[in-house]
Design a protein around this motif. Structure first.
Motif, mmCIF file in Angstrom:
data_model
loop_
_atom_site.group_PDB
_atom_site.id
_atom_site.type_symbol
_atom_site.label_atom_id
_atom_site.label_comp_id
_atom_site.label_asym_id
_atom_site.label_seq_id
_atom_site.Cartn_x
_atom_site.Cartn_y
_atom_site.Cartn_z
ATOM 1 N N ASN A 18 73.857 -15.922 68.841
ATOM 2 C CA ASN A 18 73.442 -17.180 69.465
ATOM 3 C C ASN A 18 71.927 -17.185 69.682
ATOM 4 O O ASN A 18 71.250 -16.186 69.543
ATOM 5 C CB ASN A 18 74.198 -17.435 70.767
ATOM 6 C CG ASN A 18 73.921 -16.370 71.808
ATOM 7 O OD1 ASN A 18 72.915 -15.701 71.759
ATOM 8 N ND2 ASN A 18 74.825 -16.245 72.761
ATOM 9 N N ALA A 19 71.396 -18.336 70.053
ATOM 10 C CA ALA A 19 69.950 -18.514 70.143
ATOM 11 C C ALA A 19 69.312 -17.695 71.258
ATOM 12 O O ALA A 19 68.116 -17.444 71.234
ATOM 13 C CB ALA A 19 69.627 -19.985 70.340
ATOM 14 N N THR A 20 70.079 -17.266 72.232
ATOM 15 C CA THR A 20 69.497 -16.513 73.333
ATOM 16 C C THR A 20 69.379 -15.025 73.025
ATOM 17 O O THR A 20 68.792 -14.296 73.803
ATOM 18 C CB THR A 20 70.332 -16.687 74.615
ATOM 19 O OG1 THR A 20 71.654 -16.195 74.367
ATOM 20 C CG2 THR A 20 70.372 -18.145 75.031
ATOM 21 N N ALA A 21 69.934 -14.582 71.924
ATOM 22 C CA ALA A 21 69.855 -13.169 71.568
ATOM 23 C C ALA A 21 68.421 -12.820 71.196
ATOM 24 O O ALA A 21 67.694 -13.616 70.624
ATOM 25 C CB ALA A 21 70.786 -12.861 70.401
ATOM 26 N N ALA A 22 68.012 -11.607 71.544
ATOM 27 C CA ALA A 22 66.666 -11.149 71.216
ATOM 28 C C ALA A 22 66.544 -10.981 69.712
ATOM 29 O O ALA A 22 67.468 -10.544 69.041
ATOM 30 C CB ALA A 22 66.387 -9.830 71.924
ATOM 31 N N MET A 23 65.379 -11.326 69.186
ATOM 32 C CA MET A 23 65.142 -11.237 67.750
ATOM 33 C C MET A 23 63.894 -10.407 67.518
ATOM 34 O O MET A 23 62.927 -10.481 68.278
ATOM 35 C CB MET A 23 64.955 -12.635 67.158
ATOM 36 C CG MET A 23 64.828 -12.648 65.656
ATOM 37 S SD MET A 23 64.505 -14.271 64.961
ATOM 38 C CE MET A 23 65.985 -15.134 65.375
ATOM 39 N N ASP A 24 63.924 -9.630 66.464
ATOM 40 C CA ASP A 24 62.774 -8.844 66.075
ATOM 41 C C ASP A 24 61.599 -9.797 65.817
ATOM 42 O O ASP A 24 61.757 -10.780 65.081
ATOM 43 C CB ASP A 24 63.110 -8.051 64.809
ATOM 44 C CG ASP A 24 61.951 -7.233 64.297
ATOM 45 O OD1 ASP A 24 61.193 -6.690 65.120
ATOM 46 O OD2 ASP A 24 61.810 -7.137 63.060
ATOM 47 N N PRO A 25 60.442 -9.542 66.411
ATOM 48 C CA PRO A 25 59.300 -10.454 66.232
ATOM 49 C C PRO A 25 58.889 -10.648 64.771
ATOM 50 O O PRO A 25 58.491 -11.742 64.377
ATOM 51 C CB PRO A 25 58.173 -9.785 67.017
ATOM 52 C CG PRO A 25 58.834 -8.872 67.969
ATOM 53 C CD PRO A 25 60.137 -8.468 67.334
ATOM 54 N N LYS A 26 59.010 -9.614 63.973
ATOM 55 C CA LYS A 26 58.648 -9.723 62.555
ATOM 56 C C LYS A 26 59.611 -10.653 61.818
ATOM 57 O O LYS A 26 59.192 -11.489 61.014
ATOM 58 C CB LYS A 26 58.677 -8.326 61.934
ATOM 59 C CG LYS A 26 58.002 -8.218 60.609
ATOM 60 C CD LYS A 26 57.981 -6.764 60.168
ATOM 61 C CE LYS A 26 56.901 -6.527 59.151
ATOM 62 N NZ LYS A 26 56.832 -5.132 58.745
ATOM 63 N N LEU A 27 60.884 -10.521 62.104
ATOM 64 C CA LEU A 27 61.892 -11.392 61.499
ATOM 65 C C LEU A 27 61.702 -12.827 61.968
ATOM 66 O O LEU A 27 61.784 -13.768 61.180
ATOM 67 C CB LEU A 27 63.298 -10.908 61.853
ATOM 68 C CG LEU A 27 64.445 -11.779 61.390
ATOM 69 C CD1 LEU A 27 64.474 -11.885 59.875
ATOM 70 C CD2 LEU A 27 65.751 -11.209 61.900
ATOM 71 N N GLU A 28 61.437 -12.988 63.244
ATOM 72 C CA GLU A 28 61.215 -14.327 63.787
ATOM 73 C C GLU A 28 60.022 -14.994 63.103
ATOM 74 O O GLU A 28 60.088 -16.164 62.729
ATOM 75 C CB GLU A 28 60.989 -14.246 65.295
ATOM 76 C CG GLU A 28 60.824 -15.590 65.953
ATOM 77 C CD GLU A 28 60.681 -15.488 67.456
ATOM 78 O OE1 GLU A 28 60.747 -16.536 68.101
ATOM 79 O OE2 GLU A 28 60.493 -14.375 67.987
ATOM 80 N N GLN A 29 58.944 -14.247 62.908
ATOM 81 C CA GLN A 29 57.762 -14.806 62.247
ATOM 82 C C GLN A 29 58.065 -15.173 60.792
ATOM 83 O O GLN A 29 57.593 -16.190 60.293
ATOM 84 C CB GLN A 29 56.586 -13.820 62.313
ATOM 85 C CG GLN A 29 55.287 -14.415 61.797
ATOM 86 C CD GLN A 29 54.868 -15.650 62.571
ATOM 87 O OE1 GLN A 29 54.897 -15.680 63.793
ATOM 88 N NE2 GLN A 29 54.489 -16.699 61.856
ATOM 89 N N THR A 30 58.883 -14.369 60.125
ATOM 90 C CA THR A 30 59.288 -14.667 58.753
ATOM 91 C C THR A 30 60.024 -15.996 58.700
ATOM 92 O O THR A 30 59.721 -16.857 57.865
ATOM 93 C CB THR A 30 60.197 -13.548 58.202
ATOM 94 O OG1 THR A 30 59.487 -12.321 58.210
ATOM 95 C CG2 THR A 30 60.665 -13.860 56.803
#
Length: 98
Positions: A18-30
């Protein structure tokens, strides 16, 4: 090849949480960079971003969501017809029309 499979697995795994789960910053930027190319209507920039991050279009575009819309719908809503036309073969028509 291992990097491509790892990146693809990370993206697909992150899309299932879900959207509240933490995401790796590198993946998020991709993912953000890919969504930004959906606004530009610049095929060169789109292809460059896909090549830079080694994105598998068949795996990503049916599932990628930008601002609550599927990527194809997102590109069309921002007037990016060239990019939308480029990814149209990779989008599941049933999922995009819902």
């Amino acid at each position: 090849m291992i990097k491509v499979m790892t990146l693809t697995a990370l993206i697909l795994t992150s899309l299932t949480f879900n959207a509240t789960a933490a995401m790796d910053p590198k993946l998020e930027q991709t993912l953000i960079d890919i969504c930004k190319t959906g606004v530009t209507d610049n095929i060169y920039k789109f292809n460059d971003t896909m090549h830079k991050y080694r994105i598998n279009k068949r795996n990503i575009f049916p599932k990628l969501v930008c601002n609550g819309e599927g990527f194809h719908e997102f590109a069309l809503s921002h007037g990016s017809n060239l990019v939308a036309k480029k990814i149209a073969p990779f989008v599941d028509p049933v999922a995009d029309s819902v």
